[in-house]
Design an enzyme around this catalytic site. Structure first.
Site, PDB file in Angstrom:
ATOM      1  N   ASP A   1       0.836  -1.193   0.000  1.00  0.00           N
ATOM      2  CA  ASP A   1       0.000   0.000   0.000  1.00  0.00           C
ATOM      3  C   ASP A   1       0.875   1.248   0.000  1.00  0.00           C
ATOM      4  OD1 ASP A   1      -1.083  -1.280   3.172  1.00  0.00           O
ATOM      5  OD2 ASP A   1       0.823  -0.304   2.706  1.00  0.00           O
TER       6      ASP A   1
ATOM      7  N   ASP B   1       1.058   4.880   1.433  1.00  0.00           N
ATOM      8  CA  ASP B   1       0.512   5.863   2.362  1.00  0.00           C
ATOM      9  C   ASP B   1       1.099   7.231   2.053  1.00  0.00           C
ATOM     10  OD1 ASP B   1      -0.860   3.838   3.591  1.00  0.00           O
ATOM     11  OD2 ASP B   1       0.704   3.453   5.071  1.00  0.00           O
TER      12      ASP B   1
ATOM     13  N   ASP C   1       8.423   4.010  13.809  1.00  0.00           N
ATOM     14  CA  ASP C   1       9.085   3.019  14.659  1.00  0.00           C
ATOM     15  C   ASP C   1      10.572   2.789  14.356  1.00  0.00           C
ATOM     16  OD1 ASP C   1       8.297   1.785  12.306  1.00  0.00           O
ATOM     17  OD2 ASP C   1       7.191   0.149  13.271  1.00  0.00           O
TER      18      ASP C   1
HETATM   19  P1  ATP Z   1       3.678  -3.589   6.090  1.00  0.00           P
HETATM   20  O1  ATP Z   1       4.470  -3.729   4.843  1.00  0.00           O
HETATM   21  O2  ATP Z   1       3.574  -4.847   6.884  1.00  0.00           O
HETATM   22  O3  ATP Z   1       2.367  -2.887   5.914  1.00  0.00           O
HETATM   23  P2  ATP Z   1       4.449  -1.131   7.274  1.00  0.00           P
HETATM   24  O4  ATP Z   1       5.777  -0.630   7.765  1.00  0.00           O
HETATM   25  O5  ATP Z   1       3.862  -0.423   6.108  1.00  0.00           O
HETATM   26  O6  ATP Z   1       4.604  -2.666   7.003  1.00  0.00           O
HETATM   27  P3  ATP Z   1       2.039  -0.450   8.660  1.00  0.00           P
HETATM   28  O7  ATP Z   1       1.442  -1.110   9.849  1.00  0.00           O
HETATM   29  O8  ATP Z   1       1.317  -0.438   7.380  1.00  0.00           O
HETATM   30  O9  ATP Z   1       3.482  -1.110   8.500  1.00  0.00           O
HETATM   31  O10 ATP Z   1       2.391   1.047   9.110  1.00  0.00           O
HETATM   32  C1  ATP Z   1       2.734   2.080   8.207  1.00  0.00           C
HETATM   33  C2  ATP Z   1       3.809   2.965   8.817  1.00  0.00           C
HETATM   34  O11 ATP Z   1       3.340   3.548  10.028  1.00  0.00           O
HETATM   35  C3  ATP Z   1       5.099   2.261   9.196  1.00  0.00           C
HETATM   36  O12 ATP Z   1       5.971   2.138   8.101  1.00  0.00           O
HETATM   37  C4  ATP Z   1       5.655   3.135  10.285  1.00  0.00           C
HETATM   38  O13 ATP Z   1       6.292   4.265   9.733  1.00  0.00           O
HETATM   39  C5  ATP Z   1       4.395   3.612  10.985  1.00  0.00           C
HETATM   40  N1  ATP Z   1       4.031   2.733  12.115  1.00  0.00           N
HETATM   41  C6  ATP Z   1       3.233   1.652  12.097  1.00  0.00           C
HETATM   42  N2  ATP Z   1       3.110   1.110  13.319  1.00  0.00           N
HETATM   43  C7  ATP Z   1       3.829   1.872  14.141  1.00  0.00           C
HETATM   44  C8  ATP Z   1       4.085   1.848  15.545  1.00  0.00           C
HETATM   45  N3  ATP Z   1       3.576   0.900  16.331  1.00  0.00           N
HETATM   46  N4  ATP Z   1       4.884   2.825  16.049  1.00  0.00           N
HETATM   47  C9  ATP Z   1       5.398   3.797  15.264  1.00  0.00           C
HETATM   48  N5  ATP Z   1       5.189   3.870  13.957  1.00  0.00           N
HETATM   49  C10 ATP Z   1       4.420   2.926  13.381  1.00  0.00           C
HETATM   50 MG    MG Z   2       1.859  -0.842   5.302  1.00  0.00          MG
END
Ligand code: ATP
Ligand code: MG
Length: 422
Positions: free
Chosen positions: A55, A57, A127
């Protein structure tokens, strides 16, 4: 404020054709209206690694109402505390969030105006450094406030800010750390690793729903086996599923990991929705269940009937589900039990004289049961023939024009895989 490090197009290898055109359109429109807008988070990380992101964002300086003004009816504002904008393109949604700062003053009432932040603050609240990058697709520049490009090159997971503070603030980050390690095979930086060791017990203070959701997503990810190994070796699994540990560390342990590896193989080959959650969770428990049932059958004169098998499954779940973290949602638990019980319709403990009860093919539970049998047959070659027979009968039924149960039309393999070879 710190100046970010900027990486111009010749300093990185992002392939712009991997970016969703609708996400590009959203960013272009916001920028045309005078707002800052970037691609952020996991999407930028994946683009930099040459992977097509799941996705895209977008983060922007525009407040939610301003985003709404730009996109009109396409835009839906959701969430209460931090309103997000969802921009709709048919079924697809691009999520747009206003830059915001770290939310560390828990309990303090957050007035909308003090929740928003600068791009730098928005990067710092994330994170790990590899998740804290911004990308402006219009001038193809990466904006790095956190050293994420360097850490991606070093293939190392590093907490943004003091990991002791960040893990205390949100213990689910420890699970996310292992998720990224399992997925990318990266190293963990020393300080971040030490913080995980120090704070792992905090995991039980976090939201059960969020922990379970991360675990479910990892079961689906195609990297579940390495993720569960990391959960186990870090000690997090002992806290989340304490009663699974004796099995994981006992005779069945390697079999459980072998089930997970085969599930990973199928997810990687047929797409991440090939195996549904009841089948994936059954991979954790079925090896234990099968062993127990075989032992029970060996000491019984009569063939065990389905009623006894059902009781045994409930007993096992009762034994393993002892913390609120291991309590799967009721519906998932019921479907998982059914998948396990149905294995003994497909492969009776004692072969029936009259052969198989083929009518089971008609059941809506059949396709899921067949998928678990596929995994079993990858591990136990003697089951290959039985699997092939059931599969053949299933195909025959579909050829006769009878509709396979909804959601499981095996003749549309692109849509949904239902256990057959392709
Ligand atoms: P995935 O590919 O599994 O979706 P992702 O890194 O995109 O991994 P998401 O849960 O979609 O994870 O979250 C999007 C973004 O939001 C992350 O890349 C990170 O920057 C931020 N994020 C998500 N969860 C947290 C958290 N618990 N604490 C701080 N930042 C977070
Ligand atoms: Mg994601």
């Amino acid at each position: 404020m710190h100046e970010p490090v900027l990486y111009s197009p010749h300093a990185h290898h992002i392939d712009a054709s991997l970016i969703d055109p609708d996400a590009l359109e959203v960013i272009r429109k916001l920028q045309d209206h005078g707002h800052a807008a970037y691609l952020v988070g996991g999407g930028v990380r994946d683009l930099l690694s040459g992977v097509t992101p799941k996705d895209f964002d977008v983060s922007t300086s525009a407040r939610p109402e301003e985003v709404k003004k730009v996109f009109g009816r396409r835009c839906l504002l959701i969430g209460r505390r931090f309103r997000l904008a969802h921009i709709r393109f048919g079924k697809k949604v691009i999520e747009v969030a206003t830059f915001r700062r770290r939310d560390s003053d828990e309990g303090e009432l957050i007035v909308e105006d003090n929740a928003w932040g600068t791009p730098e603050e928005d990067a710092l609240r994330r994170d790990f450094t590899l998740n804290g990058l911004f990308y402006n697709p219009l001038d193809e520049t990466i904006i790095d406030f956190v050293g994420g490009v360097r850490d991606l090159e070093r293939r190392t997971l590093v907490s943004i800010g003091d990991p002791l503070i960040r893990f205390r603030e949100d213990p689910v980050r420890m699970i996310r750390l292992l998720k990224f390690k399992a997925r990318f095979g990266f190293l963990i930086d020393d300080e971040t690793e030490r913080a995980l060791n120090t704070l792992k017990e905090d995991i039980i203070k976090s939201s059960e729903a969020r922990v379970l959701e991360e675990i479910m997503r990892m079961l689906e990810s195609g990297h579940s086996s390495s993720f569960f190994r990391l959960l186990q070796s870090s000690g997090l699994l002992h806290l989340i599923f304490p009663h699974l540990i004796p099995f994981m560390e006992g005779e069945e342990g390697e079999t459980i990991f072998a089930y997970l590896s085969k599930a990973d193989l199928i997810q990687n080959q047929f797409g991440k929705s090939a195996l549904e959650r009841p089948i994936l969770t059954a991979c954790l428990l079925f090896p234990i269940f099968e062993k127990e049932l075989k032992a029970a059958q060996a000491s019984s004169e009569q063939p065990l009937h389905l009623g006894e098998i059902t009781l045994a499954v409930h007993k096992l779940i009762h034994e393993v589900v002892t913390t609120s973290f291991s309590r799967f949602p009721k519906r998932l638990s019921a479907l998982m039990s059914q998948v396990m019980i149905n294995q003994f319709r497909l492969t009776p403990l004692i072969p029936k004289k009259g052969g198989f009860k083929w009518r089971f093919i008609e059941s809506r539970d059949f396709p899921d049961a067949l998928k678990l049998l596929k995994i079993r047959s990858l591990l136990q070659p003697e089951l290959k023939e039985i699997y092939a027979k059931w599969m053949e009968a299933f195909k025959e039924k579909a050829h006769k024009g009878e509709r396979a149960p909804r959601q499981h039309q095996w003749h549309h393999p692109k849509k949904k895989w239902s256990g057959g070879n392709r």
